[in-house]
Motif scaffolding. Structure first.
Motif, PDB file in Angstrom:
ATOM      1  N   THR A   1      -0.871   7.490   0.947  1.00  0.00           N
ATOM      2  CA  THR A   1       0.424   7.419   1.154  1.00  0.00           C
ATOM      3  C   THR A   1       1.234   8.855   1.439  1.00  0.00           C
ATOM      4  O   THR A   1       2.456   9.098   1.531  1.00  0.00           O
TER       5      THR A   1
ATOM      6  N   LYS B   1       7.971   3.203   0.595  1.00  0.00           N
ATOM      7  CA  LYS B   1       7.707   2.289   1.723  1.00  0.00           C
ATOM      8  C   LYS B   1       6.538   1.568   1.426  1.00  0.00           C
ATOM      9  O   LYS B   1       5.478   2.066   0.832  1.00  0.00           O
ATOM     10  N   GLY B   2       6.508   0.259   1.886  1.00  0.00           N
ATOM     11  CA  GLY B   2       5.282  -0.644   1.717  1.00  0.00           C
ATOM     12  C   GLY B   2       4.984  -0.995   0.189  1.00  0.00           C
ATOM     13  O   GLY B   2       5.733  -0.626  -0.685  1.00  0.00           O
ATOM     14  N   PHE B   3       3.724  -1.285   0.074  1.00  0.00           N
ATOM     15  CA  PHE B   3       3.368  -1.616  -1.414  1.00  0.00           C
ATOM     16  C   PHE B   3       2.542  -0.530  -1.926  1.00  0.00           C
ATOM     17  O   PHE B   3       1.606  -0.112  -1.656  1.00  0.00           O
ATOM     18  N   GLN B   4       3.087   0.076  -2.936  1.00  0.00           N
ATOM     19  CA  GLN B   4       2.359   1.226  -3.559  1.00  0.00           C
ATOM     20  C   GLN B   4       2.449   0.966  -5.132  1.00  0.00           C
ATOM     21  O   GLN B   4       3.397   0.662  -5.572  1.00  0.00           O
ATOM     22  N   TRP B   5       1.525   1.593  -5.742  1.00  0.00           N
ATOM     23  CA  TRP B   5       1.256   1.368  -7.237  1.00  0.00           C
ATOM     24  C   TRP B   5       1.841   2.409  -8.061  1.00  0.00           C
ATOM     25  O   TRP B   5       2.361   2.001  -8.981  1.00  0.00           O
TER      26      TRP B   5
ATOM     27  N   ASN C   1       2.031  11.083   8.193  1.00  0.00           N
ATOM     28  CA  ASN C   1       1.950   9.565   7.846  1.00  0.00           C
ATOM     29  C   ASN C   1       1.036   8.970   8.069  1.00  0.00           C
ATOM     30  O   ASN C   1       0.905   8.624   9.421  1.00  0.00           O
TER      31      ASN C   1
ATOM     32  N   TYR D   1      -1.052   5.999   6.445  1.00  0.00           N
ATOM     33  CA  TYR D   1      -1.525   5.333   5.125  1.00  0.00           C
ATOM     34  C   TYR D   1      -2.952   5.122   4.815  1.00  0.00           C
ATOM     35  O   TYR D   1      -3.228   4.810   3.695  1.00  0.00           O
TER      36      TYR D   1
ATOM     37  N   ARG E   1      -3.204  -2.256  -0.813  1.00  0.00           N
ATOM     38  CA  ARG E   1      -2.579  -2.926   0.302  1.00  0.00           C
ATOM     39  C   ARG E   1      -1.059  -2.651   0.560  1.00  0.00           C
ATOM     40  O   ARG E   1      -0.513  -3.387   0.322  1.00  0.00           O
ATOM     41  N   VAL E   2      -1.030  -1.478   0.718  1.00  0.00           N
ATOM     42  CA  VAL E   2       0.521  -0.869   1.261  1.00  0.00           C
ATOM     43  C   VAL E   2       0.714  -1.729   2.391  1.00  0.00           C
ATOM     44  O   VAL E   2       2.028  -2.132   2.486  1.00  0.00           O
TER      45      VAL E   2
END
Lengths: 269, 204
Positions: A36, B169-173, A30, A32, A135-136
């Motif tokens: 991802t 997890k987090g912002f993902q498309w 992992n 990112y 922007r994860v």
């Protein structure tokens, strides 16, 4: 480096753990900033320039400055530590790290008495890191430890795996390793270490404070809101491998439980 | 061009889909068993089967708009696609149960974890559709009731999209793109002229 002398006995006994293969450790990551997917870092991290590499050490230290990675390495004693690694996603590995104790680095630069926390920052290189265009998280990736956690003899800065330079997808040239905390606390490719008075921001905690606490100690009794933390899948033990029970503080309870005496670990998760 | 495709498809019976449907799931499991799916095959299999379920839901929902706007007639394949969707969902669920969580705290997970609750609900809603996917049920229920029942695929699709959105997890498309496709396909079915007509009929 004399590992037996530096480590408490039960941690030395961890050496009987069977480490994952180099291939598993370096192809399931992992990170990112490089994507991802678990295999994205292995595919994309080659773009990262790690030579030259400078680490800014600042804040409440006697000798603040921009230190080259080579300078730091020349001052430190690198040894091997075989640690369990437990991801917050409920999988785990065993990794033979090479590196030095963070305490040695901090003592070298001189920690001032009013420093209460250590803040860390990962490199942010949009040209080299394809993942940061999305922007994860709020880049750059940042993490933090309380000073006693940072000075603990188990806490290390890793510079290698299996005696080789640490691969870029695993956080080259230098990353933090805190074996009793979920993996995301062990921040990769560190470019800045700041000694500070207030609790510093930590990326996942900022992104989702309900799910990721500042401490993020491995704790089978405190579930992640979206999954149980009671058991884990040991990576590399086959498609039909049985889940294993997760150990309190990832098996390092004897060494680190004292750091949290009197704290409610459900509140400070 | 579309006419030629329609003519060619007329000669393909729907049961052909049932013949090819097991191939992806068998391939995924074969690759998993032969170490060709990377370091964590269990999770990868689970994920791949989940994605296949979503693709199949989308394929099923695309048939009506494709016919209306592209003139492509795939209607006779729709029921087979639906049945196959159910089996992929089942395979996804069984992989999660057996290889991933291994039946530990399953009920607690279903009740406590939103993404699992939502995914499970989608599967449960799919059961009556799978059970009634035969001519006998169609005859017994009557075409109107049967068609109404099978509109359950709309909430199922939304739940599937939500399941994916909730688990990353987090912002993902990626899950956002799937959700947008599903919402788009459902929006195609809302005929704007329906609303005023409905209102007028209520006034009388």
């Amino acid at each position: 480096g004399g590992i037996a002398g530096a480590l408490p006995r039960s941690a030395a006994a961890q050496n009987s753990l069977e480490p994952n293969t180099f291939e598993e450790i370096t192809n399931y990551c992992n990170y990112y900033e490089f994507g991802t997917g678990k295999e994205d870092p292995a595919r994309n991290a080659h773009r990262l320039t790690i030579d030259p590499w400078t680490v800014r050490i600042d804040g409440l230290v006697d000798k603040p400055g921009d230190y080259s990675f080579a300078d730091i390495l020349s001052q430190m004693t690198v040894e091997e530590r075989i640690y369990r690694f437990r991801c917050v996603e409920a999988w785990s590995m065993v990794i033979p790290w090479n590196g030095f104790e963070l305490a040695d680095l901090l003592n070298w630069v001189g920690v001032q008495s009013n420093a209460k926390y250590v803040a860390f920052e990962t490199a942010l290189r949009p040209d080299e890191m394809p993942g940061v265009s999305s922007r994860v998280l709020d880049w750059p990736y940042v993490e933090g430890l309380r000073i006693d956690e940072a000075m603990h003899p188990l806490t290390m800065m890793a510079t290698g795996i299996y005696g080789k330079d640490i691969p870029k997808q695993n956080g080259a040239p230098m990353r933090l390793v805190v074996p009793w905390k979920y993996g995301f606390k062990s921040i990769k490719s560190v470019v800045r270490i700041s000694l500070v008075e207030e609790e510093p921001p930590a990326s996942w905690n900022v992104a989702n404070p309900r799910e990721y606490g500042f401490y993020s100690n491995v704790n089978p009794e405190v579930d992640h809101p979206r999954w149980s933390q009671a058991t884990e899948r040991r990576i590399g033990s086959g498609l039909f491998a049985k889940r294993e029970p997760t150990l309190m503080f990832n098996g390092y309870e004897e060494e680190v439980a004292g750091l949290y005496d009197g704290m409610d670990l459900r509140t400070f998760f | 061009m579309v006419d030629q495709i329609n003519i060619a498809l007329r000669r393909v019976p729907a049961w052909v889909l049932y013949l090819v449907a097991p191939l992806p799931v068998l391939t995924i499991y074969y690759l998993g068993l032969t170490d060709a799916l990377g370091i964590d095959p269990a999770k990868r299999i689970e994920h791949e089967l989940g994605l296949w379920s979503l693709w199949l839901v989308i394929a099923g929902l695309a048939i009506t708009p494709l016919r209306r706007w592209a003139g492509l007639n795939l209607l006779k394949f729709r029921r087979a696609i639906g049945v196959i969707t159910f089996f992929y969902l089942l395979a996804h669920l069984l992989t999660w149960l057996v290889l991933d969580v291994q039946f530990q705290n399953v009920w607690a997970d279903i009740v406590k974890r939103w993404y699992i609750t939502v995914g499970m609900l989608a599967f449960v809603l799919m059961i009556p559709l799978a059970v009634t996917s035969n001519d006998l049920s169609l005859k017994r229920l009557g075409a109107g009731t049967w068609r109404g029942l099978h509109k359950l695929i709309y909430p199922i699709a939304v739940l599937g999209a939500l399941h994916f959105l909730l688990l990353v997890k987090g912002f993902q498309w990626e899950p956002i793109v799937y959700a947008a496709i599903i919402v788009g396909l459902l929006a195609c079915r809302v005929r704007l002229n329906r609303l005023p007509r409905f209102r007028m009929s209520r006034q009388t």
